[in-house]
Design an enzyme around this catalytic site. Structure first.
Site, PDB file in Angstrom:
ATOM      1  N   ALA A 103      21.180 -58.298   8.790  1.00  0.00           N
ATOM      2  CA  ALA A 103      20.152 -57.455   8.196  1.00  0.00           C
ATOM      3  C   ALA A 103      20.062 -57.137   6.988  1.00  0.00           C
ATOM      4  O   ALA A 103      21.119 -57.160   6.147  1.00  0.00           O
ATOM      5  CB  ALA A 103      20.405 -56.017   9.245  1.00  0.00           C
ATOM      6  N   PRO A 104      18.910 -56.766   6.610  1.00  0.00           N
ATOM      7  CA  PRO A 104      17.697 -56.632   7.053  1.00  0.00           C
ATOM      8  C   PRO A 104      16.810 -57.745   7.274  1.00  0.00           C
ATOM      9  O   PRO A 104      15.680 -58.046   7.856  1.00  0.00           O
ATOM     10  CB  PRO A 104      16.724 -55.763   6.428  1.00  0.00           C
ATOM     11  CG  PRO A 104      17.395 -56.102   4.799  1.00  0.00           C
ATOM     12  CD  PRO A 104      19.259 -56.384   4.834  1.00  0.00           C
ATOM     13  N   GLY A 126      16.693 -60.948   4.976  1.00  0.00           N
ATOM     14  CA  GLY A 126      16.184 -61.433   3.650  1.00  0.00           C
ATOM     15  C   GLY A 126      16.507 -62.870   3.528  1.00  0.00           C
ATOM     16  O   GLY A 126      15.613 -63.896   3.652  1.00  0.00           O
ATOM     17  N   LYS A 127      17.869 -62.980   3.693  1.00  0.00           N
ATOM     18  CA  LYS A 127      18.645 -64.402   3.456  1.00  0.00           C
ATOM     19  C   LYS A 127      18.189 -65.319   4.934  1.00  0.00           C
ATOM     20  O   LYS A 127      17.724 -66.484   4.854  1.00  0.00           O
ATOM     21  CB  LYS A 127      19.859 -64.326   3.315  1.00  0.00           C
ATOM     22  CG  LYS A 127      20.074 -63.740   2.014  1.00  0.00           C
ATOM     23  CD  LYS A 127      21.492 -63.703   1.563  1.00  0.00           C
ATOM     24  CE  LYS A 127      21.874 -63.323   0.408  1.00  0.00           C
ATOM     25  NZ  LYS A 127      21.444 -61.522   0.107  1.00  0.00           N
ATOM     26  N   GLU A 172      23.387 -59.317  13.492  1.00  0.00           N
ATOM     27  CA  GLU A 172      23.823 -58.045  12.925  1.00  0.00           C
ATOM     28  C   GLU A 172      24.743 -57.126  13.796  1.00  0.00           C
ATOM     29  O   GLU A 172      24.196 -56.749  15.102  1.00  0.00           O
ATOM     30  CB  GLU A 172      22.484 -57.216  12.422  1.00  0.00           C
ATOM     31  CG  GLU A 172      22.821 -55.826  11.868  1.00  0.00           C
ATOM     32  CD  GLU A 172      23.870 -55.955  10.837  1.00  0.00           C
ATOM     33  OE1 GLU A 172      24.636 -55.110  10.610  1.00  0.00           O
ATOM     34  OE2 GLU A 172      23.711 -56.702   9.871  1.00  0.00           O
ATOM     35  N   ARG A 184      20.437 -51.351  12.319  1.00  0.00           N
ATOM     36  CA  ARG A 184      20.141 -52.382  11.315  1.00  0.00           C
ATOM     37  C   ARG A 184      19.592 -53.782  12.134  1.00  0.00           C
ATOM     38  O   ARG A 184      18.600 -54.437  11.522  1.00  0.00           O
ATOM     39  CB  ARG A 184      21.394 -52.760  10.433  1.00  0.00           C
ATOM     40  CG  ARG A 184      21.607 -51.640   9.499  1.00  0.00           C
ATOM     41  CD  ARG A 184      22.809 -51.903   8.738  1.00  0.00           C
ATOM     42  NE  ARG A 184      22.809 -53.172   8.189  1.00  0.00           N
ATOM     43  CZ  ARG A 184      22.510 -53.761   6.919  1.00  0.00           C
ATOM     44  NH1 ARG A 184      21.665 -52.502   6.365  1.00  0.00           N
ATOM     45  NH2 ARG A 184      22.331 -54.654   6.466  1.00  0.00           N
ATOM     46  N   CYS A 193      26.734 -58.910  -3.258  1.00  0.00           N
ATOM     47  CA  CYS A 193      25.966 -58.314  -4.277  1.00  0.00           C
ATOM     48  C   CYS A 193      26.750 -57.368  -5.198  1.00  0.00           C
ATOM     49  O   CYS A 193      26.255 -56.521  -5.544  1.00  0.00           O
ATOM     50  CB  CYS A 193      24.643 -57.390  -3.684  1.00  0.00           C
ATOM     51  SG  CYS A 193      25.086 -56.188  -2.793  1.00  0.00           S
TER      52      CYS A 193
END
Length: 424
Positions: free
Chosen positions: A107-108, A110-111, A129, A134, A227
């Site tokens: 989640a969410p 993107g990858k 997830e 989520r 990140c």
């Protein structure tokens, strides 16, 4: 806590002054074109905002537009709003059509949807997830982007590892982290930062990596990403992983800083597992998949004759009253919380078949027999209003400039069947 964080960064970065200065600048923004539905070149021709290519992602672009999700092209799933540096991890995995791929902390989405683009609808993509709320957001993005070969699950990584030892060809672990790369984008990341939180995240990441290692087949690849800039969560965890799992070798590392490259901040490391022995579960066990109800299939096939140009082929299954077209290589899912298995086609009830929103959003829009396209009126549809009829009768796909955004039922007007949770 921000002062303590900056003091740590000053000790780490030789060009710290440039990093501190960049924190006062606006964050980088980006979108990734969904090549399951449109090529990057074609989207560049119709994009309502300016696009600048991202060096490490073929379909990724930096943008200055603050709210790209306002355009109906977003509702149509033509792009995913994604910070540029976050696009660097999935390409390292080099997912390919026909493989078994796991995005363990998805989640969410993107990858995970980036991996789906690389797989082109072929093979099995498990998007997991752990947190239920989520996981629901993940499912919405999977459906919007037209991903048809995904199994969306909500499970603890350890429980997945117990049942899927050596099953996957490739695994992405985008682990929960302290979020230091999000300080400009999300003020809460700065407010919640602490050295203790960094240590807690690093320990949690090790547990997740342990589970991922068990699920990867010999010869497979694993990408670990965060990140954050914290070495405890990045380089030191990569070192710990190869020392604790000698069957793995570190092949590549990438770290993005906002004052050096056009991205907020990301770390990614690629590992390869030695090709020795055989996996525990390479053969997909399918005895736990519920068969498709014969009456539901009959109603669907009758509906399909008018709704689709080409009949769908593959393995179908019923989950409750929902009919789905399953992804290849699906395994025994009994006892596993599954939000969606493959492409949801719709439900059979009261002697008729009612198509699902996900069916309208599938990547292959050319298969639909009845597509009703709008421009200005599409915002009325997105808010839940009925639209003027255009001659068609029965179920139709409602589109924005030819790109599906949902379903309608045509009569004297087009009755709106966009799910209420997706309305503006």
């Amino acid at each position: 806590m921000i002062a303590e964080y900056l003091a740590r960064m000053k000790k780490t970065l030789p060009d710290y002054a440039e990093y501190e200065a960049c924190l006062a600048l606006p964050p980088y923004r980006g979108v990734r074109v969904n090549t399951l539905k449109i090529s990057a070149e074609e989207f560049q021709k119709i994009s309502p905002f300016a696009l600048e290519p991202v060096a490490w992602a073929q379909s990724g672009f930096s943008i200055s537009e603050e709210k790209p999700g306002r355009t109906p092209y977003h509702d149509a799933g033509l792009f995913y709003v994604q910070e540029p540096s976050a696009m660097c991890a999935a390409p390292l995995l080099d997912a390919r059509p026909g493989e078994r791929v796991l995005d363990l902390c998805s989640a969410p989405g993107g990858k995970g949807t980036q991996l789906a683009q690389a797989m082109r609808g072929k093979g099995l993509l498990v998007l997991n997830e752990k947190m239920p709320d989520r996981a629901k957001i993940l499912l919405q993005n999977v459906e919007r982007m037209g991903v048809e070969n995904a199994l969306v699950t909500c499970a603890d990584p350890e429980s997945l590892a117990e049942r899927l030892g050596g099953f996957f060809d490739k695994i992405l672990v985008d682990a929960p982290c302290s979020g230091e790369g999000m300080l400009r984008k999300e003020p809460a990341a700065a407010e919640n930062w602490s050295a203790a939180n960094v240590e807690m995240c690093a320990a949690r990441q090790k547990k997740i990596l342990d589970s991922a290692a068990k699920m990867l087949a010999p010869g497979g690849s694993l990408v670990y990403s965060t990140c954050t800039f914290a070495e405890e969560e990045d380089e030191r965890n990569a070192e710990w992983f190869v020392s604790s799992h000698p069957e793995f070798a570190l092949r590549e590392q990438k770290k993005i800083y906002p004052h050096r490259e056009k991205g907020e901040g990301h770390f990614a490391a690629l590992f390869v597992k030695e090709n020795e022995g055989e996996g525990d579960s390479r053969r997909a066990r399918r005895d736990g998949i519920p068969p498709a109800d014969k009456r539901a299939m009959a109603l669907y096939r009758a509906f399909e004759k008018d709704f689709c140009k080409v009949p769908l082929e593959g393995r179908f299954a019923c989950f409750g009253d929902s009919l789905c077209l399953l992804p290849e290589e699906i395994f025994d899912i009994r006892g596993l919380r599954v939000l969606r298995a493959g492409l949801q086609l719709g439900t059979a009830k009261n002697g008729r078949f009612e198509p699902a929103h996900a069916f309208a959003m599938r990547a292959d829009k050319s298969n639909f027999a009845s597509v009703v396209s709008f421009e200005e009126d599409i915002l009325r549809y997105m808010s839940g209003a009925e639209l003027p009829a255009k001659g068609a009768r029965g179920w139709c796909v409602v589109a924005y400039n030819g790109y599906p955004v949902g379903l309608g039922k045509c009569g004297e007007s087009i009755k709106n069947h966009l799910p209420k949770g997706l309305r503006r």
